[in-house]
Motif scaffolding. Structure first.
Motif, PDB file in Angstrom:
ATOM      1  N   PRO A  12      -3.533  17.952 -13.397  1.00 42.83           N
ATOM      2  CA  PRO A  12      -4.746  18.410 -12.639  1.00 42.83           C
ATOM      3  C   PRO A  12      -5.644  18.942 -13.811  1.00 42.83           C
ATOM      4  CG  PRO A  12      -2.978  18.933 -11.294  1.00 42.83           C
ATOM      5  CD  PRO A  12      -2.183  18.319 -12.641  1.00 42.83           C
ATOM      6  N   MET A  13      -7.049  18.739 -13.600  1.00 43.30           N
ATOM      7  CA  MET A  13      -7.928  19.367 -14.469  1.00 43.30           C
ATOM      8  C   MET A  13      -7.920  20.861 -14.237  1.00 43.30           C
ATOM      9  SD  MET A  13     -10.071  18.680 -16.905  1.00 43.30           S
ATOM     10  CE  MET A  13     -11.239  17.465 -17.202  1.00 43.30           C
ATOM     11  N   GLY A  14      -7.760  21.419 -13.160  1.00 42.03           N
ATOM     12  CA  GLY A  14      -7.795  22.742 -12.878  1.00 42.03           C
ATOM     13  C   GLY A  14      -6.678  23.401 -13.470  1.00 42.03           C
ATOM     14  N   ASN A  15      -5.403  22.980 -14.054  1.00 34.42           N
ATOM     15  CA  ASN A  15      -4.460  23.221 -14.612  1.00 34.42           C
ATOM     16  C   ASN A  15      -4.930  23.660 -16.321  1.00 34.42           C
ATOM     17  OD1 ASN A  15      -3.161  22.585 -12.453  1.00 34.42           O
ATOM     18  ND2 ASN A  15      -0.878  22.399 -13.427  1.00 34.42           N
ATOM     19  N   VAL A  16      -5.872  22.671 -16.656  1.00 35.42           N
ATOM     20  CA  VAL A  16      -6.472  22.871 -18.082  1.00 35.42           C
ATOM     21  C   VAL A  16      -6.884  24.135 -18.202  1.00 35.42           C
ATOM     22  CG1 VAL A  16      -7.851  21.558 -19.677  1.00 35.42           C
ATOM     23  CG2 VAL A  16      -6.177  20.511 -18.210  1.00 35.42           C
ATOM     24  N   SER A  17      -7.812  24.594 -17.192  1.00 34.15           N
ATOM     25  CA  SER A  17      -8.675  25.996 -17.257  1.00 34.15           C
ATOM     26  C   SER A  17      -7.754  26.876 -17.634  1.00 34.15           C
ATOM     27  CB  SER A  17      -9.360  25.908 -16.035  1.00 34.15           C
ATOM     28  OG  SER A  17      -8.573  26.443 -14.963  1.00 34.15           O
ATOM     29  N   GLY A  20      -8.827  19.298  -8.785  1.00 32.50           N
ATOM     30  CA  GLY A  20      -9.592  18.646  -9.721  1.00 32.50           C
ATOM     31  C   GLY A  20      -8.939  17.280 -10.103  1.00 32.50           C
ATOM     32  N   PRO A  21      -9.773  16.303 -10.709  1.00 33.99           N
ATOM     33  CA  PRO A  21      -9.124  15.110 -11.231  1.00 33.99           C
ATOM     34  C   PRO A  21      -8.061  15.361 -11.979  1.00 33.99           C
ATOM     35  CG  PRO A  21     -11.103  15.565 -12.045  1.00 33.99           C
ATOM     36  CD  PRO A  21     -10.783  16.793 -11.330  1.00 33.99           C
ATOM     37  N   LYS A  22      -7.298  14.185 -12.121  1.00 38.39           N
ATOM     38  CA  LYS A  22      -6.256  14.182 -12.800  1.00 38.39           C
ATOM     39  C   LYS A  22      -6.383  13.695 -14.412  1.00 38.39           C
ATOM     40  CE  LYS A  22      -2.763  14.250  -9.311  1.00 38.39           C
ATOM     41  NZ  LYS A  22      -2.951  15.637  -8.953  1.00 38.39           N
ATOM     42  N   ILE A  23      -6.009  14.262 -15.251  1.00 40.31           N
ATOM     43  CA  ILE A  23      -6.104  13.708 -16.754  1.00 40.31           C
ATOM     44  C   ILE A  23      -4.735  13.109 -17.270  1.00 40.31           C
ATOM     45  CG2 ILE A  23      -8.050  15.126 -17.339  1.00 40.31           C
ATOM     46  CD1 ILE A  23      -6.307  17.031 -19.146  1.00 40.31           C
ATOM     47  N   SER A  24      -4.830  12.262 -18.067  1.00 42.53           N
ATOM     48  CA  SER A  24      -3.558  11.533 -18.613  1.00 42.53           C
ATOM     49  C   SER A  24      -3.061  12.354 -19.876  1.00 42.53           C
ATOM     50  CB  SER A  24      -3.782  10.175 -18.809  1.00 42.53           C
ATOM     51  OG  SER A  24      -2.441   9.471 -19.004  1.00 42.53           O
TER      52      SER A  24
END
Length: 163
Positions: free
Chosen positions: A116-121, A130-134
């Motif tokens: 999840p994009m929120g984890n990237v933050s 958030g959207p998922k990134i691969s």
């Protein structure tokens, strides 16, 4: 007056650039550590599952080989006098397990997982949203097998032998 404006504009531009570069660097640092932490967690669980599955499958397919690991010598009264390790069987098990585990972990090279994009933050508030990134998995490391042979006292005239 034109010269003073140019100097103020230059100073403002330099300060804006420094703040922008600092922000990008800090964001990259936080993002990279969040991605590394999440990836390490996913990869560790995936590798543990794959390795344990390989070991379980190998044991299920080669039960007779495991039965021949130890050789027992008996006294005339029927009690065990010596226990020796069948080195050939142990070395065969080690080599075949290493090969199976390496083959299985090499398959991870072609896999990825969604994050999840929120984890990237890096903030806990946005975690899981958030959207998922691969994220592609790249297995790095080695496998090492070793034979551990122990004798533990478990009571009077009782010894536990572990291989």
């Amino acid at each position: 007056m034109v010269i003073i404006l140019k100097t103020k504009t230059r100073i403002a531009l330099i300060l804006t650039s420094v703040v922008l570069l600092f922000s990008i660097g800090f964001t990259y640092y936080k993002t990279e550590s969040a991605i590394n932490e999440y990836s390490r967690y996913i990869l560790k669980n995936t590798v543990h599952f794959r390795v344990n599955s390989c070991i379980y499958a190998y044991i299920a397919d080669n039960e007779s080989l495991f039965a021949s690991i130890c050789k027992y010598s008996y006294t005339e009264s029927g009690s065990i006098s010596t226990i020796s390790i069948n080195s050939a069987a142990v070395n065969t098990i080690q080599a075949e397990l290493e090969k199976a585990i390496l083959t299985e972990t090499e398959k991870l090279r072609y896999e990825s997982f969604k994050m999840p994009m929120g984890n990237v933050s890096g903030t806990k508030l946005l975690s899981g949203y958030g959207p998922k990134i691969s994220v592609k998995i790249v297995p790095l490391g080695t496998i090492e097998c070793d034979t551990i042979n122990t004798f533990d006292s478990v009571g009077i005239n009782h010894t536990l032998h572990r291989v």
